[in-house]
Design a protein around this motif. Structure first.
Motif, PDB file in Angstrom:
ATOM      1  N   ASP A 113       0.843  -1.190   0.000  1.00 32.02           N
ATOM      2  CA  ASP A 113       0.000   0.000   0.000  1.00 32.02           C
ATOM      3  C   ASP A 113       0.884   1.248   0.000  1.00 32.02           C
ATOM      4  O   ASP A 113       1.819   1.360   0.803  1.00 32.02           O
ATOM      5  CB  ASP A 113      -0.886  -0.023   1.249  1.00 32.02           C
ATOM      6  N   ILE A 114       0.602   2.196  -0.907  1.00 33.85           N
ATOM      7  CA  ILE A 114       1.411   3.425  -0.948  1.00 33.85           C
ATOM      8  C   ILE A 114       1.056   4.374   0.195  1.00 33.85           C
ATOM      9  O   ILE A 114       1.804   5.299   0.485  1.00 33.85           O
ATOM     10  CB  ILE A 114       1.276   4.154  -2.292  1.00 33.85           C
ATOM     11  N   ASN A 115      -0.090   4.169   0.823  1.00 36.19           N
ATOM     12  CA  ASN A 115      -0.448   4.942   2.006  1.00 36.19           C
ATOM     13  C   ASN A 115       0.098   4.214   3.224  1.00 36.19           C
ATOM     14  O   ASN A 115      -0.341   3.120   3.566  1.00 36.19           O
ATOM     15  CB  ASN A 115      -1.970   5.093   2.113  1.00 36.19           C
ATOM     16  N   ARG A 116       1.087   4.831   3.900  1.00 36.69           N
ATOM     17  CA  ARG A 116       1.850   4.131   4.918  1.00 36.69           C
ATOM     18  C   ARG A 116       1.997   4.993   6.172  1.00 36.69           C
ATOM     19  O   ARG A 116       1.617   6.169   6.184  1.00 36.69           O
ATOM     20  CB  ARG A 116       3.227   3.732   4.381  1.00 36.69           C
ATOM     21  N   ARG A 117       2.568   4.394   7.177  1.00 39.13           N
ATOM     22  CA  ARG A 117       2.814   5.114   8.421  1.00 39.13           C
ATOM     23  C   ARG A 117       4.121   4.630   9.035  1.00 39.13           C
ATOM     24  O   ARG A 117       4.506   3.471   8.896  1.00 39.13           O
ATOM     25  CB  ARG A 117       1.673   4.899   9.413  1.00 39.13           C
TER      26      ARG A 117
END
Length: 832
Positions: A107-111
């Motif tokens: 996933d390109i949305n990361r943390r």
């Protein structure tokens, strides 16, 4: 000599790099001093956009949410990828990269989940360039110098020296002449002394353990004609300690305050920290004084320490000294005692006394450490699918007999069985003059699927992502790195070679790099060389850099690029722009502008615009084109020389590349605003478009414009709802493109159950509607499923992890397809 049409040219070009070129998303970690603060710089392998951060109420955990931006070399995402940052005098930081959706590793949305070994005042911000995120540790800058060598025993009074650079009767003393680069690691501070019976104000440089060391430094200070060596007197506190018994243990906490008072103290401390971070220093003093007037509690030492830091930030060293001394008197063994002593050492006035002895310069003490981790994860997956045919390809209904013929009974398969082993180790040797380290990172994957499932693919694959030696001179301004590494500028990605930099003066350095890209491209031989100039302080808030780079392939110029970055930073805002232009192809590879603003109430605004070539223009792209004469001969060109030997000139090849450059344009605006002390609300708008390619010999029909896709995402983040460290994220998004619509709902939770246990449950739902170009029917796909990640630490250095996701999918079009997929991983990580 005509190229053959290849409809999926762009997809092939995006796959230009092989696995060996891909890098883990977490690249390197550096710690530096910035004024009174320590800054931990987290470097990532790809361009990213920092969106927001959510600190815990306990001040020992935060989650920094970011988005990976598109490049031609995607990173390799590793489950449980982690870096541990241990620096003497600073809290230990554990930094772990995770996808926001636990079911989607790429996933390109990361943390970044960043935990601290103790409660710490900090903030998260965008770093220099587009590949760094920084954690600012408030008030801990003095500890960074201590980190370059093992903390030495407190020197005897007659062995401690400083150099008084200038003296004045004016308390507003300052230094306008820069400190030589070789002395940049020394502290510069103000002091008051009694000289000839009169009080004077000084700007001092120190500290030096021996007179010889101080004299060696004095020879480098010719620009300070008044500079003189000062021998420090024994501090009064040290004298008192010498004849006094060891400090008693920290007094037992006072009886618990009423619950209302305890909550009031916590609220006041949170508000004062926020005021301090936002530079509302007068407000912070008022809030802290209110807290200190309350009955003593476990928060009182933190408030006392913070009050000293605020006074120091106000430019009132005398008041800061009084607050720090109060802390040490009341809490000699408190959790912040070492930090307070370090801060106090820089502001205590001392008396000028002449030096009476000459000593030889002490040999720097060197420390050697080995840190890193070893991890192993097993990835498994099982799918069950069934198909019920309902329509023909033209959309007409099928007869019952045809339905029976085309439908498929449920089929179950184990479609993922992979064992992945990761090694990450760093050897480090450091003293007060140099910092050296050797870094090795490697990932080995072994596929346990059957030969029939592998279909001829390799069963094992090794990725050596880093293997380099790094030298940094702490006094001579020189830094060099040899081995497999990531390019710091120029867009070259991972390569084998050498890089180095030299500080011409404070905040101005020149860099150079030479090497060979690690991705294999047929039998082509490639190497590059480049140079850069970086200025961190063109003005107090403005910095920038320029670079020039040339890459060769088989004796021809592959690409020749120039570029620049410009960076503007203030206390609450940043703005960065960058460009990369190829002078051979006369094509812009990258142009981007990114800004971030944080208001006094912690409202965060991020904006980004970038235009990027899907693949940077390069002569080596032509090795992916198909040419009729090669097809007829049944061979594939492996080098540019092969193409030249078949009659293609370099100019012809470059024109083919120039004709097939397509641009991806991305715009983003994100706003996050605190609604209460526990809730944040946010919205993000994304616009994406892939540009057209005109008809040309490679693509006779060209490629149409993709049309603009628009995504609106709304989110709510709840922190500390039922514990000191829980986080709850609710997301809803809608994406509309030319031929597809997507709706998504997502919930993620992170809850530490104890110091050893942590769980991360999640739930997701998605609906896609697209049009089948053959039948004209709408194809609707609905997928949903729960997920759960759990981790257990039986020991501080050992982590056991597992993750399970279930996906239920139903697709309706010419057929009704149902599938159930279970994916999971389990493994361990040992940190040393």
């Amino acid at each position: 000599m005509n190229p053959v049409t290849r409809p999926r040219l762009l997809a092939a070009l995006m796959a230009l790099s092989t696995w060996s070129a891909h890098a883990e998303i977490l690249d390197d970690i550096d710690v530096r001093r910035e004024g009174a603060n320590a800054v931990v710089q987290i470097r990532l392998s790809n361009p990213v956009s920092l969106l927001r951060s959510t600190p815990s109420r306990s001040k020992d955990l935060t989650q920094a949410y970011y988005q990976v931006r598109l490049t031609d070399v995607p990173p390799v995402y590793v489950a449980g990828e982690r870096r541990v940052v241990k620096t003497d005098g600073l809290p230990t930081l554990t930094i772990e990269d995770e996808p926001v959706r636990t079911d989607k590793l790429d996933d390109i949305n990361r943390r970044l989940v960043i935990s601290f070994s103790q409660a710490t005042a900090f903030k998260v911000r965008t770093g220099k360039g587009d590949r760094t995120i920084e954690v600012v540790l408030e008030g801990l800058g003095a500890a960074v110098k201590q980190a370059t060598a093992r903390p030495e025993p407190a020197p005897a009074p007659e062995q401690r020296y400083v150099i008084a650079l200038v003296r004045s009767s004016d308390p507003n003393i300052s230094v306008d002449v820069p400190i030589p680069q070789s002395l940049q690691n020394c502290q510069v501070f103000t002091a008051r002394r009694i000289v000839d019976g009169k009080q004077v104000h000084e700007m001092d440089l120190g500290y030096f353990a021996t007179l010889a060391e101080a004299e060696a430094a004095l020879k480098q200070l010719s620009r300070f004609p008044q500079a003189a060596i000062v021998k420090l007197a024994e501090p009064a506190q040290a004298k008192a300690d010498a004849g006094a018994p060891a400090p008693a243990a920290m007094p037992a906490p006072a009886p618990a305050a009423p619950q209302a008072t305890a909550q009031q103290a916590r609220d006041l401390l949170d508000q004062s920290r926020q005021a301090y971070e936002q530079q509302r220093l007068d407000d912070a003093v008022k809030l802290l004084n209110q807290l200190l007037d309350l009955p003593p509690s476990a928060l009182t030492p933190d408030a006392q320490e913070l009050l000293g830091m605020v006074r120091l930030a106000q430019g009132e060293p005398a008041k800061a000294q009084a607050e720090f001394e109060t802390y040490l008197k009341q809490y000699p063994q408190g959790p912040g005692a070492e930090r307070v002593k370090s801060a106090l050492a820089g502001i205590q006035p001392t008396e000028l006394k002449p030096a009476t002895t000459i000593e030889t310069l002490a040999k720097p003490e060197r420390t050697n450490t080995v840190t890193g981790s070893v991890s192993q994860y097993y990835y498994g997956g099982k799918s069950t699918t069934e198909t019920q045919a309902v329509r023909d390809t033209d959309g007409s209904p099928l007869s019952p007999d045809e339905i029976d013929k085309r439908s498929k009974a449920p089929i179950s398969t184990n479609d993922q069985r992979l064992l992945s082993t990761n090694v990450d180790t760093t050897w480090r040797s450091r003293d007060t003059e140099r910092d050296m380290k050797m870094v090795f990172r490697d990932q080995y994957d072994y596929n346990l699927l059957s030969d029939a499932q592998l279909k001829g693919k390799s069963r094992s694959r090794n990725r050596l992502t880093a293997a380099y030696f790094d030298y940094q001179g702490l006094k001579n301004g020189l830094r060099t790195r040899l081995g497999r590494q990531s390019a710091m500028w120029g867009g070259e990605g991972r390569y084998d070679g050498a890089s180095g930099s030299y500080a011409l003066k404070p905040k101005l350095k020149v860099s150079a790099a030479v090497g060979s890209p690690t991705d294999q491209l047929g039998n082509a031989k490639r190497y590059f060389m480049g140079t850069a100039l970086d200025a961190d302080a063109l003005t107090p808030n403005l910095g920038g850099s320029i670079f020039a780079l040339q890459r060769m392939v088989d004796g021809e110029v592959d690409r020749r690029a120039v570029g620049a970055d410009l960076r503007y930073f203030t206390q609450n805002a940043s703005l960065m722009g960058s460009t990369d232009y190829d002078v051979i192809f006369k094509k812009l590879n990258v142009a981007s502008l990114q800004g971030m603003y944080m208001a006094e109430d912690n409202t965060t605004v991020n904006a980004l615009y970038e235009r990027r070539a899907l693949t940077p223009a390069a002569l080596s792209q032509t090795l992916f084109f198909q040419f009729q004469d090669f097809v007829d001969a049944g061979i594939i060109p492996q080098t540019i020389t092969d193409l030249k030997n078949h009659g293609y000139s370099v100019d012809q090849l470059r024109e083919l590349v120039r004709s097939n450059v397509s641009y991806w344009t991305h715009s983003m605006v994100s706003v996050t605003r605190p609604v209460t002390t526990q809730w944040q609300a946010g919205a993000t708008v994304d616009l994406n478009r892939t540009g057209p390619i005109a008809p040309n010999p490679v693509l006779p029909t060209g490629q149409p414009d993709s049309g603009q896709s628009r995504t609106l995402s709304l989110l709510a983040i709840g922190s500390n709802l039922y514990s000191e460290r829980d986080t709850n994220v609710f997301t809803a998004s809608v994406m509309r493109g030319r031929q597809v619509k997507t709706y998504m709902l997502n919930y993620n939770n992170m809850t530490p159950l104890s110091d050893a246990w942590q769980i991360e449950p999640g739930l997701r739902w998605q609906r896609n509607v697209s049009q089948d170009l053959t039948s004209g029917l709408n194809i609707t796909t609905v997928a949903w499923g729960p997920g759960l990640k759990a981790s257990f630490k039986p020991r501080p250095t050992v982590t056991l992890e597992s993750n399970l996701n279930v996906d239920y999918t139903r697709t309706e079009g010419t057929s009704i397809d149902r599938s159930t997929r279970y994916t999971y991983f389990l493994g361990y990580r040992y940190d040393y």
